[in-house]
Enzyme design. Structure first.
Site, PDB file in Angstrom:
ATOM      1  N   GLY A 170       0.803  -1.212   0.000  1.00 14.37           N
ATOM      2  CA  GLY A 170       0.000   0.000   0.000  1.00 14.37           C
ATOM      3  C   GLY A 170       0.841   1.270   0.000  1.00 14.37           C
ATOM      4  N   GLN A 171       0.158   2.417   0.143  1.00 20.27           N
ATOM      5  CA  GLN A 171       0.859   3.705   0.057  1.00 20.27           C
ATOM      6  C   GLN A 171       1.934   3.826   1.132  1.00 20.27           C
ATOM      7  OE1 GLN A 171      -1.420   7.270   0.836  1.00 20.27           O
ATOM      8  NE2 GLN A 171       0.147   8.592  -0.070  1.00 20.27           N
ATOM      9  N   ASP A 216       1.242  -9.172   1.813  1.00 19.44           N
ATOM     10  CA  ASP A 216       0.053  -8.522   1.248  1.00 19.44           C
ATOM     11  C   ASP A 216      -0.748  -9.571   0.490  1.00 19.44           C
ATOM     12  OD1 ASP A 216      -1.736  -6.600  -0.176  1.00 19.44           O
ATOM     13  OD2 ASP A 216      -0.310  -5.103   0.564  1.00 19.44           O
ATOM     14  N   ARG A 220      -1.470  -9.555  -2.696  1.00 20.33           N
ATOM     15  CA  ARG A 220      -0.894  -9.847  -4.022  1.00 20.33           C
ATOM     16  C   ARG A 220       0.611  -9.570  -4.028  1.00 20.33           C
ATOM     17  NH1 ARG A 220      -6.097  -8.843  -4.962  1.00 20.33           N
ATOM     18  NH2 ARG A 220      -5.937  -6.739  -4.166  1.00 20.33           N
ATOM     19  N   ASP A 256      -3.375 -13.271   3.467  1.00 22.18           N
ATOM     20  CA  ASP A 256      -4.669 -12.642   3.724  1.00 22.18           C
ATOM     21  C   ASP A 256      -4.807 -12.571   5.241  1.00 22.18           C
ATOM     22  OD1 ASP A 256      -7.239 -11.929   4.194  1.00 22.18           O
ATOM     23  OD2 ASP A 256      -8.149 -13.363   2.801  1.00 22.18           O
ATOM     24  N   TYR A 266     -15.115   3.761   8.113  1.00 17.60           N
ATOM     25  CA  TYR A 266     -13.659   3.752   8.291  1.00 17.60           C
ATOM     26  C   TYR A 266     -13.294   4.383   9.635  1.00 17.60           C
ATOM     27  CZ  TYR A 266      -8.801   5.335   7.314  1.00 17.60           C
ATOM     28  OH  TYR A 266      -7.453   5.606   7.350  1.00 17.60           O
ATOM     29  N   LYS A 310     -11.571   2.863  13.047  1.00 19.17           N
ATOM     30  CA  LYS A 310     -10.351   3.416  13.663  1.00 19.17           C
ATOM     31  C   LYS A 310     -10.553   3.645  15.157  1.00 19.17           C
ATOM     32  CE  LYS A 310      -7.574   3.439  10.207  1.00 19.17           C
ATOM     33  NZ  LYS A 310      -6.597   2.344  10.173  1.00 19.17           N
TER      34      LYS A 310
HETATM   35  P1  NAD Z   1      -3.477   1.316   1.233  1.00 18.76           P
HETATM   36  O1  NAD Z   1      -4.916   1.148   0.922  1.00 18.76           O
HETATM   37  O2  NAD Z   1      -2.616   2.063   0.296  1.00 18.76           O
HETATM   38  O3  NAD Z   1      -2.813  -0.110   1.464  1.00 18.76           O
HETATM   39  C1  NAD Z   1      -3.421  -1.123   2.209  1.00 18.76           C
HETATM   40  C2  NAD Z   1      -2.789  -2.437   1.788  1.00 18.76           C
HETATM   41  O4  NAD Z   1      -3.408  -3.479   2.555  1.00 18.76           O
HETATM   42  C3  NAD Z   1      -3.026  -2.783   0.297  1.00 18.76           C
HETATM   43  O5  NAD Z   1      -1.802  -3.079  -0.336  1.00 18.76           O
HETATM   44  C4  NAD Z   1      -3.934  -4.010   0.358  1.00 18.76           C
HETATM   45  O6  NAD Z   1      -3.715  -4.937  -0.681  1.00 18.76           O
HETATM   46  C5  NAD Z   1      -3.564  -4.595   1.712  1.00 18.76           C
HETATM   47  N1  NAD Z   1      -4.620  -5.466   2.252  1.00 18.76           N
HETATM   48  C6  NAD Z   1      -5.954  -5.274   2.216  1.00 18.76           C
HETATM   49  N2  NAD Z   1      -6.585  -6.306   2.773  1.00 18.76           N
HETATM   50  C7  NAD Z   1      -5.630  -7.181   3.175  1.00 18.76           C
HETATM   51  C8  NAD Z   1      -5.661  -8.444   3.807  1.00 18.76           C
HETATM   52  N3  NAD Z   1      -6.811  -9.038   4.128  1.00 18.76           N
HETATM   53  N4  NAD Z   1      -4.493  -9.058   4.084  1.00 18.76           N
HETATM   54  C9  NAD Z   1      -3.311  -8.479   3.740  1.00 18.76           C
HETATM   55  N5  NAD Z   1      -3.222  -7.287   3.130  1.00 18.76           N
HETATM   56  C10 NAD Z   1      -4.371  -6.646   2.848  1.00 18.76           C
HETATM   57  O7  NAD Z   1      -3.393   1.950   2.696  1.00 18.76           O
HETATM   58  P2  NAD Z   1      -2.254   2.908   3.269  1.00 18.76           P
HETATM   59  O8  NAD Z   1      -2.544   4.283   2.780  1.00 18.76           O
HETATM   60  O9  NAD Z   1      -0.932   2.324   3.065  1.00 18.76           O
HETATM   61  O10 NAD Z   1      -2.646   2.904   4.809  1.00 18.76           O
HETATM   62  C11 NAD Z   1      -2.093   1.990   5.716  1.00 18.76           C
HETATM   63  C12 NAD Z   1      -2.731   2.219   7.079  1.00 18.76           C
HETATM   64  O11 NAD Z   1      -2.547   3.583   7.454  1.00 18.76           O
HETATM   65  C13 NAD Z   1      -4.244   1.983   7.103  1.00 18.76           C
HETATM   66  O12 NAD Z   1      -4.612   1.483   8.362  1.00 18.76           O
HETATM   67  C14 NAD Z   1      -4.812   3.361   6.951  1.00 18.76           C
HETATM   68  O13 NAD Z   1      -6.080   3.474   7.530  1.00 18.76           O
HETATM   69  C15 NAD Z   1      -3.804   4.191   7.713  1.00 18.76           C
HETATM   70  N6  NAD Z   1      -3.820   5.595   7.296  1.00 18.76           N
HETATM   71  C16 NAD Z   1      -3.405   5.945   6.042  1.00 18.76           C
HETATM   72  C17 NAD Z   1      -3.461   7.287   5.669  1.00 18.76           C
HETATM   73  C18 NAD Z   1      -3.025   7.731   4.297  1.00 18.76           C
HETATM   74  O14 NAD Z   1      -3.217   8.917   3.967  1.00 18.76           O
HETATM   75  N7  NAD Z   1      -2.440   6.862   3.494  1.00 18.76           N
HETATM   76  C19 NAD Z   1      -3.932   8.253   6.567  1.00 18.76           C
HETATM   77  C20 NAD Z   1      -4.381   7.837   7.816  1.00 18.76           C
HETATM   78  C21 NAD Z   1      -4.291   6.508   8.187  1.00 18.76           C
HETATM   79  C1  AKB Z   2      -8.304   8.740   3.883  1.00 15.05           C
HETATM   80  O1  AKB Z   2      -8.487   9.782   3.220  1.00 15.05           O
HETATM   81  O2  AKB Z   2      -9.168   7.867   4.058  1.00 15.05           O
HETATM   82  C2  AKB Z   2      -6.960   8.554   4.544  1.00 15.05           C
HETATM   83  C3  AKB Z   2      -7.009   9.036   5.948  1.00 15.05           C
HETATM   84  C4  AKB Z   2      -6.849  10.465   6.240  1.00 15.05           C
HETATM   85  O3  AKB Z   2      -7.217   8.251   6.838  1.00 15.05           O
HETATM   86  N1  AKB Z   2      -5.973   9.236   3.771  1.00 15.05           N
END
Ligand code: NAD
Ligand code: AKB
Length: 314
Positions: A13-14, A36, A38, A51, A141, A145
């Site tokens: 993920g990101q 992950d 995939r 998973d 969501y 959290k």
């Molecule tokens: P993302 O959606 O980019 O990545 C999530 C990853 O989890 C994906 O690669 C997906 O394939 C994997 N995934 C989904 N289901 C799965 C499963 N059952 N088993 C294994 N892997 C699985 O999310 P992100 O932006 O990297 O965020 C990571 C965490 O940080 C999350 O909890 C998100 O809520 C939190 N977060 C992110 C942001 C943001 O701006 N990116 C902001 C606040 C909080």
């Molecule tokens: C979203 O927009 O859902 C995330 C977050 C702020 O948790 N980037």
């Protein structure tokens, strides 16, 4: 090199894409396992298909590698979550409970479970939202959290599990595209600008939201995880601030590099989600407890994003 074995769940993920190389540099490539659903687009180091809703598969992985730390990043984010609320709840909660249980049973030393500004809702002050503001989120969501924050606190109090957490703002990075959030526009806009295209924004031009450049988010994460236990007073999740800006301000910042760049505003269902979130965050507790200090403001983040993406698209 520090002796730990670290499992990153949701590694493609990101955040995972940017975090993995940092952890590999700190702990050694062979001590970091990405996992992950995939295979990653580019593989570097150890990777396992997983998973995380499957408790047995997760436990097998933790035992096989002798995992000492877990970063649990798998989740469905805010906008995608609203398209399938029960699916998002099931995934976010099942993976969380599996991770907490496996960590408890197999004596994982440290666990990182991120939260979000999405934990706040209608009754939290919109400006300088304090650490202890009420948590009544408007999205599934956000509800997941808040539940995760409370489950983390419970596992810490009841079982002594060392769970740590940050309420990330919207994260901005060049390494990969974000995965279905409300703040995703702030990444997509740079890809349009660098490719010489106009941008259509799904939020209104004056939508002020808390944001953070990925470098700051990673540094905060690693500083929190490295902090001595006696410096961690918050076991739900720490408020964390970087910068706040509107789509119009971000567009203006990009126009200092590309004067002809334009943004058209076509708000959709994500506007209501953004409107339910804080505008600015008070992160005094993180600053006082473990010395948090952001480094990137809007001009510096804009410069970094344009420099990095220009190399990728050239
Ligand atoms: P993302 O959606 O980019 O990545 C999530 C990853 O989890 C994906 O690669 C997906 O394939 C994997 N995934 C989904 N289901 C799965 C499963 N059952 N088993 C294994 N892997 C699985 O999310 P992100 O932006 O990297 O965020 C990571 C965490 O940080 C999350 O909890 C998100 O809520 C939190 N977060 C992110 C942001 C943001 O701006 N990116 C902001 C606040 C909080
Ligand atoms: C979203 O927009 O859902 C995330 C977050 C702020 O948790 N980037």
């Amino acid at each position: 090199m520090k002796r730990e074995t670290i499992l990153v769940i949701g590694a493609n993920g990101q955040i995972g894409t940017a975090l993995l190389p940092r952890l590999q540099a700190l702990y050694g490539t062979d001590s970091v396992i990405g996992a992950d659903l995939r295979q990653p687009a580019q593989k570097s180091g150890i990777f396992e298909l997983l998973d995380a809703t499957k408790a047995d598969a997760l436990a097998e992985l933790v035992q096989r590698y002798g995992v000492t730390q877990i970063y649990h990043l798998a989740a469905v984010l805010s906008a995608k979550g609203e398209t399938d609320p029960l699916g998002a709840w099931n995934l976010n909660m099942q993976t969380l409970l599996n991770v907490l249980e496996v960590a408890r049973i197999h004596q994982v030393r440290k666990l990182f479970v991120p939260s979000s500004i999405a934990a706040f809702g209608e009754h939290a002050p919109k400006f300088e939202t304090p650490q202890t503001a009420s948590l009544d989120p408007a999205t599934v969501y956000g509800i997941s959290k808040v539940a995760a924050e409370n489950w983390s606190l419970y596992y810490h109090k009841r079982y002594g599990l060392d769970v740590r957490s940050l309420r990330y703002p919207g994260l901005i990075s060049y390494q990969s595209m974000p995965g279905g959030g409300t703040t995703d526009y702030a990444v997509a806009i740079f890809h349009a600008a660098v490719q010489g295209q106009p941008f259509e924004c799904f939020l209104a031009e004056d939508t002020l939201l808390p944001m953070m450049y990925m470098d700051d988010a990673l540094r905060a994460t690693l500083e929190l995880m490295e902090a001595p236990e006696n410096r961690i007073s918050v076991r739900t999740s720490y408020n964390l601030a970087g910068m706040s800006f509107t789509p119009a301000e971000l567009t203006a910042s990009i126009q200092t590099y590309f004067p002809d760049f334009t943004t058209r505003y076509v708000p959709d269902f994500r506007q209501a989600i953004a409107d339910s979130w804080p505008r600015t965050i008070d992160d005094t507790v993180a600053r006082n407890d473990w010395g948090w200090q952001p480094e990137f403001d809007l001009p510096r983040m804009t410069q970094e994003m344009i420099t990095q993406l220009s190399t990728i698209y050239q």
